[in-house]
Design a protein around this motif. Sequence first.
Motif, PDB file in Angstrom:
ATOM      1  N   GLU A  47      -1.597  -9.236   1.569  1.00  0.00           N
ATOM      2  CA  GLU A  47      -1.720  -7.833   1.936  1.00  0.00           C
ATOM      3  C   GLU A  47      -0.556  -7.049   1.349  1.00  0.00           C
ATOM      4  OE1 GLU A  47      -2.010  -7.274   6.220  1.00  0.00           O
ATOM      5  OE2 GLU A  47      -2.447  -9.424   6.430  1.00  0.00           O
ATOM      6  N   GLY A  51      -1.296  -2.734   4.476  1.00  0.00           N
ATOM      7  CA  GLY A  51      -2.408  -3.473   5.039  1.00  0.00           C
ATOM      8  C   GLY A  51      -3.592  -3.643   4.143  1.00  0.00           C
ATOM      9  N   THR A  52      -3.476  -3.281   2.880  1.00  0.00           N
ATOM     10  CA  THR A  52      -4.591  -3.465   1.954  1.00  0.00           C
ATOM     11  C   THR A  52      -4.635  -4.907   1.486  1.00  0.00           C
ATOM     12  OG1 THR A  52      -4.401  -1.180   1.209  1.00  0.00           O
ATOM     13  CG2 THR A  52      -5.610  -2.700  -0.203  1.00  0.00           C
ATOM     14  N   VAL A  53      -5.834  -5.491   1.503  1.00  0.00           N
ATOM     15  CA  VAL A  53      -6.002  -6.891   1.109  1.00  0.00           C
ATOM     16  C   VAL A  53      -5.864  -6.996  -0.411  1.00  0.00           C
ATOM     17  CG1 VAL A  53      -7.565  -8.861   1.058  1.00  0.00           C
ATOM     18  CG2 VAL A  53      -7.484  -7.389   3.088  1.00  0.00           C
ATOM     19  N   HIS A  75      -8.926  -2.547   4.031  1.00  0.00           N
ATOM     20  CA  HIS A  75      -7.808  -2.650   4.950  1.00  0.00           C
ATOM     21  C   HIS A  75      -8.016  -3.859   5.872  1.00  0.00           C
ATOM     22  CE1 HIS A  75      -4.852  -1.480   8.070  1.00  0.00           C
ATOM     23  NE2 HIS A  75      -4.258  -0.826   7.045  1.00  0.00           N
ATOM     24  N   ILE A  76      -6.928  -4.522   6.213  1.00  0.00           N
ATOM     25  CA  ILE A  76      -6.993  -5.743   7.032  1.00  0.00           C
ATOM     26  C   ILE A  76      -7.564  -5.492   8.418  1.00  0.00           C
ATOM     27  CG2 ILE A  76      -4.689  -5.535   8.038  1.00  0.00           C
ATOM     28  CD1 ILE A  76      -6.408  -8.736   6.716  1.00  0.00           C
ATOM     29  N   ASP A 122       1.766 -14.665   9.970  1.00  0.00           N
ATOM     30  CA  ASP A 122       2.002 -13.582   9.006  1.00  0.00           C
ATOM     31  C   ASP A 122       3.463 -13.628   8.587  1.00  0.00           C
ATOM     32  OD1 ASP A 122      -0.373 -11.373   8.866  1.00  0.00           O
ATOM     33  OD2 ASP A 122      -0.402 -12.451  10.787  1.00  0.00           O
TER      34      ASP A 122
END
Length: 522
Positions: A47, A51-53, A75-76, A122
């Motif tokens: 990410e 938060g963009t994959v 977005h996740i 994470d």
Amino acid sequence: MSEPPDPDEAREEAREVGFGTTGAAPRQDADRWSMIAQSIGDAIIGETLDGTVTDWNRGAERIFGYSAAEAIGRHISMLFPTGMKGEPQTILDRIAIGDSVELYVAKRQRKDGSLIDVSLSDSPVYDRAGCLVGAAKVARDVTATMDAQAKLEESEARLRSVLATVPEAMVLIDEHGFIESFSATAEQLFGYTATDAVGMNVGSILPESYSQQRDGNIGHFLSSGERHIIGIGRKVEGRRRDGSIFPMQLTVGELHAGGKRFFTGFIRDMTEHDEAQRRLGQLQDELIHMSRLTALGEMATTLAHELNQPLTAAANYLSGARRLLADGSPEHLAIVRDAIEKASKQVLRGGEIIRRLREFVARGETERQTEKLGELIREACALGLVGAGESGVEVRYSFNSEVDVVLVDRVQIQQVLLNLVRNAIEAMQGSAIRRLTIETRRVDRETIEVAVADTGTGIASDVVPRLFQPFVTSKKRGLGVGLSISRTIVEAHGGSLWAEPVEGGGTIFRMTLFTGEDGEGD
């Protein structure tokens, strides 16, 4: 939380950014790591800081249902269920300051909308220059594990519920004799909490004289396989926390789990049972003794009637002899007079004793107090059924709930009930249906009636008129004084005892007793 970028633009940017670097050698390294990431069964997701994959391996495709083409650039938050849309930003905020986030289990949403349980990790991702460029997420589907754990917890809860309600205490010990589990009933029985008991040697709840033998039995079983204690219920003694000793029924079972051997002990407190047996034996002795006394009283009544006349006549003869001798030779007159006078007094004294014995039996003077009639009946039946276990007699009770107190001599009335129950059992020996029914009903405020009914052969017509007379019986064995004694006892209590035939076969004996109430207030 900021709005996610346009998926198409974000997807192109993600492809351009990724986590790789330029140059042949770095690109080869990136390709190698990409192959490794694709081969791992867990989901590996890259990410950006917003938060963009950027990365989505085959494990992620399998777990979440999105293909890499569908996921990269989105977005996740697409993986978060409704109501949890704020959590992605919370995680990203932690990543932004260089923290890692570990979640043992969390709910996530698949493409088809179904929810699954995943464990998550994470971690912040840095480029070669040490700059924070995004986050790496590793997710593992633990739905099956959590379902299995939930089922296990549910099964354990059911087991705990069962163990908490069964009357037996349960103790689980290992092969060395140390307690592994201690049920709630065991806590109440022995006085230890489960926390205190777990880890103790089982000898702590057994008397010192027995604990060594108990350990020896376990050791002998383990070494030789001889089942000296396994699966066999036996009566032993237990020791409470306060040191008191009590009788208990112990049944030991064996189980294997995790490559180890355990033993389960199911324990029932026998204190009340033993006390009941002791009281039953004591009651039996008292009733047998009372039976002899009442039989003696019945015979004494008859003897008093028969002997009173000759004794009176003897007294009259002796009295006349004394008068005749009064005119005889004076030489021995004083001695004869004295001897005859003493004989007369002794004979009169004997008559007086017999008269008093007869009056006592006739009046039936007893020690009466209020007793629970249902309890009297059940105890008498328990005694009456001793030795009749193979007779197949069915016992039915029908007690009036409005009144259960009578004013009686407990031992004597139980003697009556015992006689009636034993007679009923004997009368049903040749019957196809063997049912003994005992009922109570209230006649009036002062009187309660007890009925003892059987399904036997009934009473012979020639015996009926003389049924309650002494020495009248239709049995091959017996003196025929039981019913006579029983009526005497009941009448001495102010009640009545009589018999009635049952339509279809059998007999009902009915007796009345007083409740001890004064009859006022109706």
